[in-house]
Design an enzyme around this catalytic site. Sequence first.
Site, PDB file in Angstrom:
ATOM      1  N   LYS A 156       3.883   0.620   9.521  1.00  0.00           N
ATOM      2  CA  LYS A 156       4.761   1.626   9.040  1.00  0.00           C
ATOM      3  C   LYS A 156       4.029   3.101   9.821  1.00  0.00           C
ATOM      4  O   LYS A 156       4.116   4.541  10.410  1.00  0.00           O
ATOM      5  CB  LYS A 156       3.699   2.033   7.054  1.00  0.00           C
ATOM      6  N   GLU A 163       0.910  -0.950  -0.197  1.00  0.00           N
ATOM      7  CA  GLU A 163       0.657  -0.056  -0.309  1.00  0.00           C
ATOM      8  C   GLU A 163       0.820   0.873  -0.303  1.00  0.00           C
ATOM      9  O   GLU A 163       1.492   1.192   0.511  1.00  0.00           O
ATOM     10  CB  GLU A 163      -0.862   0.210   1.452  1.00  0.00           C
ATOM     11  N   ARG A 202       5.718 -13.059   9.587  1.00  0.00           N
ATOM     12  CA  ARG A 202       6.328 -12.167   8.806  1.00  0.00           C
ATOM     13  C   ARG A 202       7.894 -11.697   9.244  1.00  0.00           C
ATOM     14  O   ARG A 202       8.211 -12.563  10.022  1.00  0.00           O
ATOM     15  CB  ARG A 202       5.629 -10.847   8.956  1.00  0.00           C
TER      16      ARG A 202
HETATM   17  P1  ATP Z   1       1.491  -1.656   7.766  1.00  0.00           P
HETATM   18  O1  ATP Z   1       2.508  -1.695   8.698  1.00  0.00           O
HETATM   19  O2  ATP Z   1       0.808  -0.802   7.276  1.00  0.00           O
HETATM   20  O3  ATP Z   1       0.069  -3.330   8.446  1.00  0.00           O
HETATM   21  P2  ATP Z   1       1.987  -3.816   6.117  1.00  0.00           P
HETATM   22  O4  ATP Z   1       3.268  -3.348   6.284  1.00  0.00           O
HETATM   23  O5  ATP Z   1       1.257  -4.599   5.654  1.00  0.00           O
HETATM   24  O6  ATP Z   1       1.427  -2.239   6.491  1.00  0.00           O
HETATM   25  P3  ATP Z   1       2.012  -3.235   3.182  1.00  0.00           P
HETATM   26  O7  ATP Z   1       2.103  -2.364   2.439  1.00  0.00           O
HETATM   27  O8  ATP Z   1       0.263  -4.007   2.978  1.00  0.00           O
HETATM   28  O9  ATP Z   1       2.556  -2.973   4.582  1.00  0.00           O
HETATM   29  O10 ATP Z   1       2.529  -5.063   2.620  1.00  0.00           O
HETATM   30  C1  ATP Z   1       3.299  -4.995   1.359  1.00  0.00           C
HETATM   31  C2  ATP Z   1       3.128  -6.331   1.689  1.00  0.00           C
HETATM   32  O11 ATP Z   1       4.420  -6.634   2.650  1.00  0.00           O
HETATM   33  C3  ATP Z   1       2.151  -7.401   2.237  1.00  0.00           C
HETATM   34  O12 ATP Z   1       2.071  -8.458   1.030  1.00  0.00           O
HETATM   35  C4  ATP Z   1       2.666  -7.842   3.417  1.00  0.00           C
HETATM   36  O13 ATP Z   1       2.425  -9.256   3.379  1.00  0.00           O
HETATM   37  C5  ATP Z   1       4.510  -8.615   3.186  1.00  0.00           C
HETATM   38  N1  ATP Z   1       5.437  -7.430   4.136  1.00  0.00           N
HETATM   39  C6  ATP Z   1       4.954  -6.199   5.634  1.00  0.00           C
HETATM   40  N2  ATP Z   1       5.617  -5.916   6.320  1.00  0.00           N
HETATM   41  C7  ATP Z   1       5.750  -7.166   6.032  1.00  0.00           C
HETATM   42  C8  ATP Z   1       7.435  -8.068   7.067  1.00  0.00           C
HETATM   43  N3  ATP Z   1       7.409  -7.630   8.010  1.00  0.00           N
HETATM   44  N4  ATP Z   1       7.654  -9.533   6.694  1.00  0.00           N
HETATM   45  C9  ATP Z   1       7.210  -9.945   6.193  1.00  0.00           C
HETATM   46  N5  ATP Z   1       6.727  -9.477   4.753  1.00  0.00           N
HETATM   47  C10 ATP Z   1       5.816  -7.924   4.709  1.00  0.00           C
END
Ligand code: ATP
Length: 567
Positions: free
Chosen positions: A280, A45, A270
């Site tokens: 974020k 996003e 994650r």
């Molecule tokens: P927020 O902090 O706003 O929840 P988010 O980390 O979910 O945001 P996105 O932009 O939705 O951010 O993430 C994009 C992709 O990165 C998604 O498929 C998510 O699963 C992956 N992602 C985000 N954080 C991690 C992490 N810590 N480890 C592995 N993958 C991640």
Amino acid sequence: MTDLEKPEKPEKRSPEKGANFLEEIIQRDLDQGVVREVVTRFPPEPNGYLHIGHAKSICLNFGLAEKFGGRCNLRFDDTNPAKEDDEYVRSIEEDVRWLGFKWDRLCFASDYFEQFYQWAVELTSKGLAYVDFQSPEEIRRTRGTLTEPGIESPYRDTPPEENLKLLERMRSGEFEEGQCVLRAKIDMKSPNLNMRDPVIYRILKRSHHRTGDKWCIYPMYDFAHGYEDAIEGVTHSICTLEFQDHRPLYDWFLDNVSVPHRPRQYEFARLNLSHTVMSKRKLLELVESKIVSGWDDPRMPTVSGLRRRGYTPSSIRRFCEEIGVSKADSLVDVELLQHCLREELNKTAPRRMAVLNPIRLTILNWPEDQVDMVPGENNPEDPSAGTRLIPFGRDLLIEAEDFMVDPPKGYFRLQPGGEVRLKHGYLVRYVSHREEDGRVTEVLVEADLQSRGGEAPDGRRVKGTLHWVNARRCVPITARLYDHLFTLRDMSKMEEGKDYKDYLNPNSLVEVKGFGEEALRDAEPLKGIQFLRHGYFCLDPDSSKDHLIFNRSVSLKDSWAKAQKKG
Ligand code: ATP
Ligand code: MG
């Protein structure tokens, strides 16, 4: 290091040792002909900069496509205009490219808004969605809990024809924000709370970064995500573990309208990294409250911060490979990330000398204006890196901590009566020293003029080797020394009542002024250099010709490798 806890081992897995569970699923799907070509996507996003957790997802999605001869899209999941911005879109594209990946298609969920709406109409006409005029608070309250079923909305049985009209009116802007929503009609008694008539569309009278004011209703993530995958022909939609409970909903949306393609969702753990936060929202807060200098502050876990710190794309990719993919959440020590960079820079970084806390070293038997250009190897690990010439002379600078008037046992550096080697230069023996206000300011020595290169002609042993710079031929530098941004190793384990900002490390950035050898004038921004005995550094892009700023990327001490040997 601010935390004395010992690093933990990561989950072990390397590609040589066997496929990860996602690779196994894909191989099976290909073998059984369930899919012909693997299509994945990385779906950020655009509401912030990418961090190291995203890098894991990027390496995984692009890596799987590459490994199985498929394709991977970069898709902006831009369905919430409130927090999204083009600045983030640009930075994300830059970071993905920098990490070394090429997307097949660049996609925006907002390009599918009309199609999403048509599918909402389809659900509504089938009696599978309804417009609910309960307040957001009522909807929340009637959702029930894990132990209690939800309560059905009084609007749940509005006939489809009426709902279609109401939906049309929602789209045309007749209602205000919060006045009504479109909900899926699934099961208010479902043990899975996500299935209790989730919201599909809400009213947001906000301008979108790409569609402007064309829309005033925006789809929810769960509703939109599977459809995005369906439109793009994604075969394996990989997301993090917290979406596991959303998978029945992902499937429900896809199974109840006519989609051009049927994707499947898979979840992986994650990445959580020690001594940092990765939400974020928190990262944005650190930026906005100026606790850090920006998204690319070298202390941030962002890709842009790591880049500015001196990380290379290959060291980050290597790290992502090392940590592997699993289905159980865990905390990875940042020391492993540092280890990956250190190992790489050890092979590639040219060696230079810099003195960060200088005192004078004067060679009494060296003629005032004589300079001896002594050769110094650029990288002992890489003979092809060649040598440089360093101006040795009478007036030098050494580290204050490399001389002690009254040293403890086992101190091999310069001391009264002692002799040390000056790296690439000569052996020097203590004669006397000067103090001002109880602080040593200058050490006077005599050089063994037969010891050029650091070898004593009579073979006598000299244990200590000091780095130095020529006081008359050096460049002033600023060194930024970094430590963890947070003092707590596992930031998910904060004490009750505490805020993550309570754990900020006041010493996460220490700036020191020092001097480096002349060759540093040619340093290129962000390219790794080893300052002997100090660690790996890179020139910060904020530098000017007269003001060289070096960021310490990582120190020389490998606490990670040490812990591995012990453990
Ligand atoms: P927020 O902090 O706003 O929840 P988010 O980390 O979910 O945001 P996105 O932009 O939705 O951010 O993430 C994009 C992709 O990165 C998604 O498929 C998510 O699963 C992956 N992602 C985000 N954080 C991690 C992490 N810590 N480890 C592995 N993958 C991640
Ligand atoms: Mg998200």
